[in-house]
Motif scaffolding. Structure first.
Motif, PDB file in Angstrom:
ATOM      1  N   VAL A 138      48.126  71.289  -8.604  1.00 44.84           N
ATOM      2  CA  VAL A 138      49.274  70.376  -8.545  1.00 44.84           C
ATOM      3  C   VAL A 138      49.534  69.775  -9.922  1.00 44.84           C
ATOM      4  O   VAL A 138      50.686  69.733 -10.405  1.00 44.84           O
ATOM      5  CB  VAL A 138      49.030  69.270  -7.498  1.00 44.84           C
ATOM      6  CG1 VAL A 138      50.066  68.159  -7.622  1.00 44.84           C
ATOM      7  CG2 VAL A 138      49.066  69.864  -6.090  1.00 44.84           C
ATOM      8  N   ALA A 139      48.485  69.314 -10.590  1.00 40.71           N
ATOM      9  CA  ALA A 139      48.647  68.698 -11.910  1.00 40.71           C
ATOM     10  C   ALA A 139      49.229  69.694 -12.918  1.00 40.71           C
ATOM     11  O   ALA A 139      50.125  69.342 -13.703  1.00 40.71           O
ATOM     12  CB  ALA A 139      47.298  68.166 -12.402  1.00 40.71           C
ATOM     13  N   ARG A 140      48.751  70.940 -12.907  1.00 36.48           N
ATOM     14  CA  ARG A 140      49.244  71.940 -13.852  1.00 36.48           C
ATOM     15  C   ARG A 140      50.721  72.247 -13.615  1.00 36.48           C
ATOM     16  O   ARG A 140      51.515  72.359 -14.566  1.00 36.48           O
ATOM     17  CB  ARG A 140      48.429  73.232 -13.735  1.00 36.48           C
ATOM     18  CG  ARG A 140      47.031  73.152 -14.319  1.00 36.48           C
ATOM     19  CD  ARG A 140      46.305  74.481 -14.128  1.00 36.48           C
ATOM     20  NE  ARG A 140      46.954  75.544 -14.879  1.00 36.48           N
ATOM     21  CZ  ARG A 140      47.344  76.711 -14.360  1.00 36.48           C
ATOM     22  NH1 ARG A 140      47.201  76.958 -13.082  1.00 36.48           N
ATOM     23  NH2 ARG A 140      47.903  77.625 -15.122  1.00 36.48           N
ATOM     24  N   VAL A 152      52.214  65.018  -3.961  1.00 40.04           N
ATOM     25  CA  VAL A 152      50.792  64.697  -4.139  1.00 40.04           C
ATOM     26  C   VAL A 152      49.967  65.730  -3.388  1.00 40.04           C
ATOM     27  O   VAL A 152      50.454  66.366  -2.429  1.00 40.04           O
ATOM     28  CB  VAL A 152      50.479  63.269  -3.634  1.00 40.04           C
ATOM     29  CG1 VAL A 152      51.136  62.238  -4.515  1.00 40.04           C
ATOM     30  CG2 VAL A 152      50.903  63.093  -2.176  1.00 40.04           C
ATOM     31  N   PRO A 153      48.712  65.964  -3.787  1.00 31.35           N
ATOM     32  CA  PRO A 153      47.903  67.022  -3.149  1.00 31.35           C
ATOM     33  C   PRO A 153      47.831  66.956  -1.628  1.00 31.35           C
ATOM     34  O   PRO A 153      47.902  68.007  -0.977  1.00 31.35           O
ATOM     35  CB  PRO A 153      46.533  66.832  -3.806  1.00 31.35           C
ATOM     36  CG  PRO A 153      46.854  66.332  -5.182  1.00 31.35           C
ATOM     37  CD  PRO A 153      48.025  65.395  -4.977  1.00 31.35           C
ATOM     38  N   ALA A 201      49.610  56.490   3.311  1.00 33.44           N
ATOM     39  CA  ALA A 201      48.215  56.638   3.745  1.00 33.44           C
ATOM     40  C   ALA A 201      47.359  57.179   2.607  1.00 33.44           C
ATOM     41  O   ALA A 201      47.827  57.929   1.756  1.00 33.44           O
ATOM     42  CB  ALA A 201      48.146  57.568   4.949  1.00 33.44           C
ATOM     43  N   SER A 202      46.083  56.807   2.606  1.00 35.34           N
ATOM     44  CA  SER A 202      45.142  57.355   1.627  1.00 35.34           C
ATOM     45  C   SER A 202      44.837  58.812   1.983  1.00 35.34           C
ATOM     46  O   SER A 202      45.101  59.280   3.099  1.00 35.34           O
ATOM     47  CB  SER A 202      43.845  56.546   1.638  1.00 35.34           C
ATOM     48  OG  SER A 202      43.155  56.758   2.866  1.00 35.34           O
ATOM     49  N   ASP A 203      44.265  59.515   1.028  1.00 36.93           N
ATOM     50  CA  ASP A 203      43.884  60.912   1.265  1.00 36.93           C
ATOM     51  C   ASP A 203      42.910  61.001   2.434  1.00 36.93           C
ATOM     52  O   ASP A 203      43.049  61.852   3.328  1.00 36.93           O
ATOM     53  CB  ASP A 203      43.243  61.497  -0.003  1.00 36.93           C
ATOM     54  CG  ASP A 203      43.039  63.004   0.097  1.00 36.93           C
ATOM     55  OD1 ASP A 203      43.550  63.618   1.047  1.00 36.93           O
ATOM     56  OD2 ASP A 203      42.369  63.571  -0.784  1.00 36.93           O
ATOM     57  N   ASP A 204      41.907  60.110   2.468  1.00 35.90           N
ATOM     58  CA  ASP A 204      40.925  60.141   3.560  1.00 35.90           C
ATOM     59  C   ASP A 204      41.590  59.893   4.908  1.00 35.90           C
ATOM     60  O   ASP A 204      41.289  60.568   5.899  1.00 35.90           O
ATOM     61  CB  ASP A 204      39.827  59.093   3.327  1.00 35.90           C
ATOM     62  CG  ASP A 204      38.859  59.507   2.227  1.00 35.90           C
ATOM     63  OD1 ASP A 204      38.821  60.720   1.899  1.00 35.90           O
ATOM     64  OD2 ASP A 204      38.142  58.632   1.706  1.00 35.90           O
TER      65      ASP A 204
END
Length: 225
Positions: A138-140, A152-153, A201-204
């Motif tokens: 994703v960043a690349r 976002v991922p 929401a958070s990733d978790d």
């Protein structure tokens, strides 16, 4: 002259060959019969004695873990290949498609992998293994300006869930490919992109919700809903 393999090495080769045969046969049997399948069923399908199956796997849960590990290794390999692709967008979208292919296994096998008590644990194992590669992909792609900046991922786990639901609700196992094209088109960075609402929401929390959703979906399919 070629050197004949030693007896211990020959036994190891034969054992690994039998293990691969068992895993291949187990995939086919679980896809057809779901959690009702037994190690006896698998041995009969493969054409070996059930004792051979038990020498490799002490019980059905251990065999399912091995199948799941194989799937995780496959997905992780696709992501590593994607990271080596100079064109980050091509690497990312190709990895997404190949991962969806892996996860498009039919309901019987999904029921076996996610419908037991270890389903959420297996999903966490998958996330822990592949998350660093997804983050990097994703960043690349965003650095190269091809992936929209507000992605976002965790969005990719939701995309896979959405695509899986297409096949689940229509009974057409390849229909997800049509909607993958649509979703990928929406992921591309363009000047006219409308800013998406922020993911609250958070990733978790997202992963816990997705794990619970998958388990609920499996339970519903088993109950005939």
């Amino acid at each position: 002259m070629p050197v004949e393999p030693t007896e211990p090495r020959r036994r190891r080769v034969d054992a690994e060959r039998n293990r691969r045969r068992i895993l291949t046969g187990a995939r086919e049997v679980f896809r057809d019969h779901g959690v009702a399948a037994t190690l006896n069923d698998i041995a009969h399908h493969v054409g070996i004695g059930v004792g051979t199956v038990y020498r490799h796997f002490s019980d059905k849960e251990e065999l399912i873990d091995a199948l799941f590990d194989d799937m995780v290794e496959t997905v992780d390999g696709y992501l590593r290949e994607a990271l080596e692709e100079p064109d980050a967008w091509l690497g990312l979208t190709r990895a997404l498609e190949r991962t969806c292919e892996v996860q498009a296994f039919d309901r019987g096998l999904r029921e076996v992998m996610l419908g037991t008590g270890r389903g959420p644990q297996r999903q966490r194992q998958m996330r822990d293994r592949v998350a660093p590669s997804v983050d990097a992909l994703v960043a690349r792609a965003q650095e190269q300006g091809t992936l929209r900046a507000d992605v976002v991922p965790p969005d990719f786990a939701v995309v896979q869930l959405m695509l899986g639901a297409v096949s689940d609700h229509t009974g057409q196992p390849e229909l997800w490919r049509r909607y993958l094209v649509l979703l990928v088109d929406g992921l591309r960075a363009r000047p006219e992109n409308v800013q998406m609402p922020e993911l609250q929401a958070s990733d978790d929390a997202m992963q816990e919700a997705l794990a619970a959703s998958s388990a609920r979906s499996v339970r519903d399919s088993k109950s005939g809903r």
